[in-house]
Design an enzyme around this catalytic site. Structure first.
Site, short mmCIF file in Angstrom:
data_model
loop_
_atom_site.label_atom_id
_atom_site.label_comp_id
_atom_site.label_asym_id
_atom_site.label_seq_id
_atom_site.Cartn_x
_atom_site.Cartn_y
_atom_site.Cartn_z
N TYR A 84 15.40 3.86 -12.73
CA TYR A 84 14.18 3.06 -12.92
C TYR A 84 14.34 2.14 -14.13
CZ TYR A 84 9.74 1.76 -14.96
OH TYR A 84 8.74 1.04 -15.56
N LEU A 128 0.81 -1.23 0.00
CA LEU A 128 0.00 0.00 0.00
C LEU A 128 0.85 1.28 0.00
CD1 LEU A 128 -2.78 -1.12 2.55
CD2 LEU A 128 -2.82 -1.27 0.05
N SER A 161 9.40 -3.07 -19.32
CA SER A 161 9.05 -1.78 -19.91
C SER A 161 9.79 -1.55 -21.22
CB SER A 161 9.44 -0.68 -18.91
OG SER A 161 9.45 0.57 -19.53
N LYS A 196 14.67 -2.29 -14.64
CA LYS A 196 13.94 -3.19 -15.54
C LYS A 196 14.93 -4.05 -16.34
CE LYS A 196 9.78 -2.14 -14.36
NZ LYS A 196 9.08 -3.10 -13.48
#
Length: 348
Positions: A153, A36, A128, A157
């Site tokens: 980021y 969360l 991605s 990937k």
């Protein structure tokens, strides 16, 4: 199909929640892990409203190796994992790279370590198109070279794919598919779930819808001097439900043993590029709203154009994107209005 359980990590996030819906509608039992940190527990209610079934939910931080181990001891029947849980804001990754390496890499390693203890297991990885950088040729096929990442980021990937590939090399009973997404947009047609960015949106579509509803003053269009038809950057925008359905296809490919090797890669896009101005025009058409925007300088790290060659996904996965840009933007606008209503109720 057996009613075996599938683990979806990050299953309350944008793409994860829509994939949970698609899985449940195909008869899969789903267990969600989500901490969360970038999602809301309310999404669980949205999934239940759509499918009539509440997935099992565990609030676990995958960076906690012991918690991951305990989870797999409790759910010993789980052999199938769709892994979404990761941090994904390019800008934040540049300013806080270690957070991204910890959150996106260590969590992947802990999951794979547990799956490798099983006699056989299957893994779908949320990758991605950023791995291609500014591709040499368009449309981009799966054989296009992986370029040096423009951000931490993007690098997570690339490293993630390499880790999975290395795991597949040494464990022939472990099977994995990396799905390289282009630009996911839209929301479920019921407007029960959609994209819920926390703070200022990093992506174009929530910024458009928040501007149209009056939450933001105007939209910034980064650069109108690109070598494209109208000078704005081009991306391949794919409806999130098309994307979700591709994950179900990928999982069933592995379960039915239709894979050509135990590590495969697929591009997920529409095969068509749209410029930022085309997206704005499409949004104005479907929403009947005039969108205030201004042209500003280019953003560092943005590529000129990227859109997928979808031949491999169409032929090997038996999947194709069916929903249009107008469909996606219409659903995003419907969702934004629902979010606005909820926020106003909470304020009152």
């Amino acid at each position: 199909m057996s009613s075996k359980r599938v683990l979806v990590t990050g299953g309350l996030g944008f793409i994860g929640s829509h994939t949970v819906v698609a899985l449940q509608q195909e008869g899969y039992e789903v267990v969600i892990i989500d901490n969360l940190s970038n999602s809301s527990i309310d999404v669980l209610g949205g999934i239940t409203h759509i499918t009539g079934k509440t997935p099992e939910f565990e609030n676990i931080d995958l960076r906690d190796k012991t918690a991951v181990k305990d989870f797999f001891e409790q759910y010993q029947d789980i052999e199938d994992v769709i892994h979404f849980a990761a941090s994904k804001a390019v800008g934040e990754s540049v300013t806080n790279p270690l957070l991204y390496y910890e959150n996106n890499i260590s969590t992947l390693v802990y999951l794979l370590q547990e799956l490798n203890k099983k006699p056989s297991s299957r893994f779908i990885f949320s990758s991605s198109c950023t791995v291609y950088g500014q591709a040499d040729e368009l449309p981009i096929t799966e054989n296009a070279p992986v370029k040096k990442a423009e951000s931490p980021y993007g690098n997570t990937k690339q490293i993630g794919e390499e880790i999975i590939q290395d795991t597949c090399k040494v464990n022939v009973d472990f099977k994995a598919i990396a799905l390289r997404y282009f630009n996911p947009i839209g929301a479920h047609s019921t407007a029960e779930i959609g994209e819920l960015p926390i703070g200022t949106p990093q992506n174009l579509i929530p910024f458009i819808t928040q501007t149209a509803i009056g939450k933001r003053k105007e939209l910034s269009v980064f650069g109108d001097d690109y070598p494209t038809n109208d000078g704005t950057a081009i991306r391949d925008y794919i409806h999130v439900m098309d994307l979700a359905e591709a994950h179900v296809k990928a999982l069933s490919r592995l379960i039915n043993q239709n894979e050509k090797s135990n590590y495969e890669v697929f591009n997920l896009g529409t095969g068509k590029g749209n410029s930022v101005l085309e997206v704005i025009n499409s949004f104005e058409k479907v929403s009947k709203e005039k969108l205030p925007y201004k042209i500003v300088g280019r953003r560092e790290g943005d590529v000129i154009a990227a859109y997928a060659d979808t031949t491999k996904a169409n032929e090997d996965l038996g999947w194709k994107a069916n929903r249009s840009l107008d469909d996606a933007l219409g659903s995003a606008w419907k969702w934004q209005k629902v979010v606005q209503e909820r926020e106003e109720k909470e304020e009152n």
